[in-house]
Scaffold this active site. Structure first.
Site, mmCIF file in Angstrom:
data_model
loop_
_atom_site.group_PDB
_atom_site.id
_atom_site.type_symbol
_atom_site.label_atom_id
_atom_site.label_comp_id
_atom_site.label_asym_id
_atom_site.label_seq_id
_atom_site.Cartn_x
_atom_site.Cartn_y
_atom_site.Cartn_z
ATOM 1 N N ASP A 178 -8.450 3.899 -0.779
ATOM 2 C CA ASP A 178 -8.041 4.483 0.502
ATOM 3 C C ASP A 178 -7.879 3.346 1.517
ATOM 4 O O ASP A 178 -8.822 2.572 1.719
ATOM 5 C CB ASP A 178 -9.150 5.449 0.959
ATOM 6 C CG ASP A 178 -8.778 6.229 2.196
ATOM 7 O OD1 ASP A 178 -7.886 5.784 2.951
ATOM 8 O OD2 ASP A 178 -9.392 7.288 2.411
ATOM 9 N N THR B 13 0.853 -1.197 0.000
ATOM 10 C CA THR B 13 0.000 0.000 0.000
ATOM 11 C C THR B 13 0.889 1.248 0.000
ATOM 12 O O THR B 13 2.040 1.210 0.438
ATOM 13 C CB THR B 13 -0.951 0.019 1.219
ATOM 14 O OG1 THR B 13 -0.182 0.169 2.419
ATOM 15 C CG2 THR B 13 -1.781 -1.251 1.307
ATOM 16 N N GLY C 254 7.872 7.286 -2.594
ATOM 17 C CA GLY C 254 8.795 7.021 -1.503
ATOM 18 C C GLY C 254 9.130 5.571 -1.216
ATOM 19 O O GLY C 254 9.581 4.811 -2.079
ATOM 20 N N TYR D 182 0.515 11.637 14.875
ATOM 21 C CA TYR D 182 1.375 10.719 14.098
ATOM 22 C C TYR D 182 2.076 9.727 15.031
ATOM 23 O O TYR D 182 2.094 8.518 14.790
ATOM 24 C CB TYR D 182 2.387 11.543 13.298
ATOM 25 C CG TYR D 182 3.269 10.738 12.372
ATOM 26 C CD1 TYR D 182 2.744 10.106 11.244
ATOM 27 C CD2 TYR D 182 4.642 10.609 12.619
ATOM 28 C CE1 TYR D 182 3.563 9.372 10.389
ATOM 29 C CE2 TYR D 182 5.468 9.886 11.765
ATOM 30 C CZ TYR D 182 4.915 9.271 10.645
ATOM 31 O OH TYR D 182 5.725 8.540 9.803
HETATM 32 N N1 NAD Z 1 10.033 9.079 5.163
HETATM 33 C C1 NAD Z 1 10.281 8.914 6.438
HETATM 34 O O1 NAD Z 1 11.187 9.543 7.003
HETATM 35 C C2 NAD Z 1 9.477 7.933 7.249
HETATM 36 C C3 NAD Z 1 9.940 7.620 8.542
HETATM 37 C C4 NAD Z 1 9.221 6.721 9.314
HETATM 38 C C5 NAD Z 1 8.070 6.135 8.821
HETATM 39 N N2 NAD Z 1 7.635 6.455 7.571
HETATM 40 C C6 NAD Z 1 6.403 5.815 7.113
HETATM 41 O O2 NAD Z 1 6.656 5.113 5.913
HETATM 42 C C7 NAD Z 1 5.473 5.091 5.112
HETATM 43 C C8 NAD Z 1 5.786 5.609 3.725
HETATM 44 O O3 NAD Z 1 6.228 6.951 3.832
HETATM 45 P P1 NAD Z 1 6.975 7.724 2.646
HETATM 46 O O4 NAD Z 1 8.072 8.476 3.254
HETATM 47 O O5 NAD Z 1 7.234 6.796 1.528
HETATM 48 O O6 NAD Z 1 5.828 8.777 2.255
HETATM 49 P P2 NAD Z 1 5.341 9.297 0.835
HETATM 50 O O7 NAD Z 1 4.514 10.495 1.135
HETATM 51 O O8 NAD Z 1 6.474 9.422 -0.107
HETATM 52 O O9 NAD Z 1 4.403 8.103 0.311
HETATM 53 C C9 NAD Z 1 3.230 7.739 0.974
HETATM 54 C C10 NAD Z 1 2.241 7.209 -0.060
HETATM 55 O O10 NAD Z 1 1.073 6.787 0.657
HETATM 56 C C11 NAD Z 1 -0.076 7.188 -0.081
HETATM 57 N N3 NAD Z 1 -1.201 7.340 0.827
HETATM 58 C C12 NAD Z 1 -1.402 8.282 1.776
HETATM 59 N N4 NAD Z 1 -2.573 8.093 2.398
HETATM 60 C C13 NAD Z 1 -3.143 6.999 1.830
HETATM 61 C C14 NAD Z 1 -4.361 6.308 2.038
HETATM 62 N N5 NAD Z 1 -5.236 6.720 2.955
HETATM 63 N N6 NAD Z 1 -4.619 5.223 1.277
HETATM 64 C C15 NAD Z 1 -3.732 4.805 0.339
HETATM 65 N N7 NAD Z 1 -2.569 5.435 0.088
HETATM 66 C C16 NAD Z 1 -2.284 6.517 0.826
HETATM 67 C C17 NAD Z 1 0.326 8.522 -0.698
HETATM 68 O O11 NAD Z 1 -0.488 8.832 -1.824
HETATM 69 C C18 NAD Z 1 1.791 8.259 -1.061
HETATM 70 O O12 NAD Z 1 1.927 7.779 -2.391
HETATM 71 C C19 NAD Z 1 4.425 5.911 5.862
HETATM 72 O O13 NAD Z 1 3.603 5.062 6.636
HETATM 73 C C20 NAD Z 1 5.277 6.782 6.775
HETATM 74 O O14 NAD Z 1 4.559 7.216 7.903
HETATM 75 C C21 NAD Z 1 8.311 7.335 6.772
#
Ligand code: NAD
Length: 260
Positions: A65, A16, A21, A167
């Protein structure tokens, strides 16, 4: 790396939030290792873009979603119809901010100046991370047999209470879910583990204020942000049989920022 001999050869993996990212990096890495990918994202066009980048044929994009039960039930029904089974589920979709969530005000406000976070923002954050992880796991395990692997995405925010309260709460809930679910799923031969990344260079962190990011990097012994590919490598380990005796655990690729 050949798709036929890769560490996920012949496996079907659903990710998902695969349109950006970490999710996109995992889709790329898993496909390189032979997996067929169901790439899900709220932004279906972004999931489509990911699918175009993947090695091999047969991958599919899904819009929806993660906190909408109907969307999730429908996607897993389609996965069942297309592949008949699922081997790996990554509950990765998420956001760290919501429009107008006001968390800065909650941290900085004093007395009559205090502007508190709305319950709507708090609930929505919980729904996306905890609710989405619950739905993704519940629906995925129906399609999994012995050897299935579920991966959840927590964060150092969930481990140490950093970041906005909604968060951090949601990411803490993901850890609790992972632990409890491991007790139920173990009897079915299904493992579930959490990744709790530190600060990783993705679109999510790209718009974080430099004044907030720079001290985090300074406190990180490796003195840099992690890359999406480093998190994908951790996910690959948890998805593959190399981690076959690991369940109910969390692993935190964070450059040494947190060492508990
Ligand atoms: N980047 C960081 O530093 C970091 C650190 C710790 C945890 N995370 C976690 O890793 C995961 C990925 O983060 P990322 O950095 O790749 O973020 P990102 O914003 O690059 O990608 C997140 C993706 O999730 C999708 N998304 C958001 N809400 C959604 C929903 N309700 N249903 C379906 N898709 C949805 C967005 O469209 C996006 O494509 C997240 O859960 C984030 O909290 C990220």
């Amino acid at each position: 790396m050949s798709r036929e001999t890769g560490r996920l050869a012949g496996k079907v993996a659903c990710i998902t939030g695969a349109g950006s990212g970490l999710g996109r990096a995992m889709a790329l890495r898993f496909a390189e290792e032979g997996a067929t990918i169901a790439a899900q994202d709220l932004r279906e066009e972004a999931a489509d873009e990911t699918v175009k980048l993947l090695d091999g044929d047969g991958h599919q994009a899904f819009g929806g979603d993660v906190c909408d039960e109907g969307d999730m039930v429908s996607m897993f029904a389609q996965i069942h119809g297309t592949w008949g089974c699922l081997d790996v589920q990554v509950n990765n979709a998420g956001v760290s901010r919501l429009p107008g969530d006001g968390f800065d005000e909650m941290m900085a406000g004093q007395g009559s100046q205090m502007s508190l976070m709305g319950y709507e923002a708090f609930s929505k954050m919980m729904a996306i991370h905890a609710g989405g992880t619950f739905l993704g796991t519940r629906e995925a395990v129906k399609l999994m047999g012995e050897g299935g692997s579920v991966i959840t995405l927590s964060s150092i925010a969930g481990l140490a209470g950093w970041g906005p309260v909604h968060y951090a709460s949601a990411k803490g809930a993901v850890l609790g879910f992972t632990r409890a679910a491991s007790r139920e799923l173990g009897a079915m031969g299904i493992r579930i583990n959490a990744i709790a990344p530190g600060v990783i260079d993705t679109p999510m962190t790209a718009d974080v204020d430099e004044a907030m990011l720079a001290p985090m990097v300074m406190m990180t012994p490796l003195r840099r942000q992690g890359t999406a590919e480093e998190i994908a490598a951790t996910a690959l380990f948890l998805a593959s049989s190399e981690s076959s005796f690991i369940t109910g655990q969390w692993i935190s690729p964070n450059g040494g920022l947190i060492t508990i």
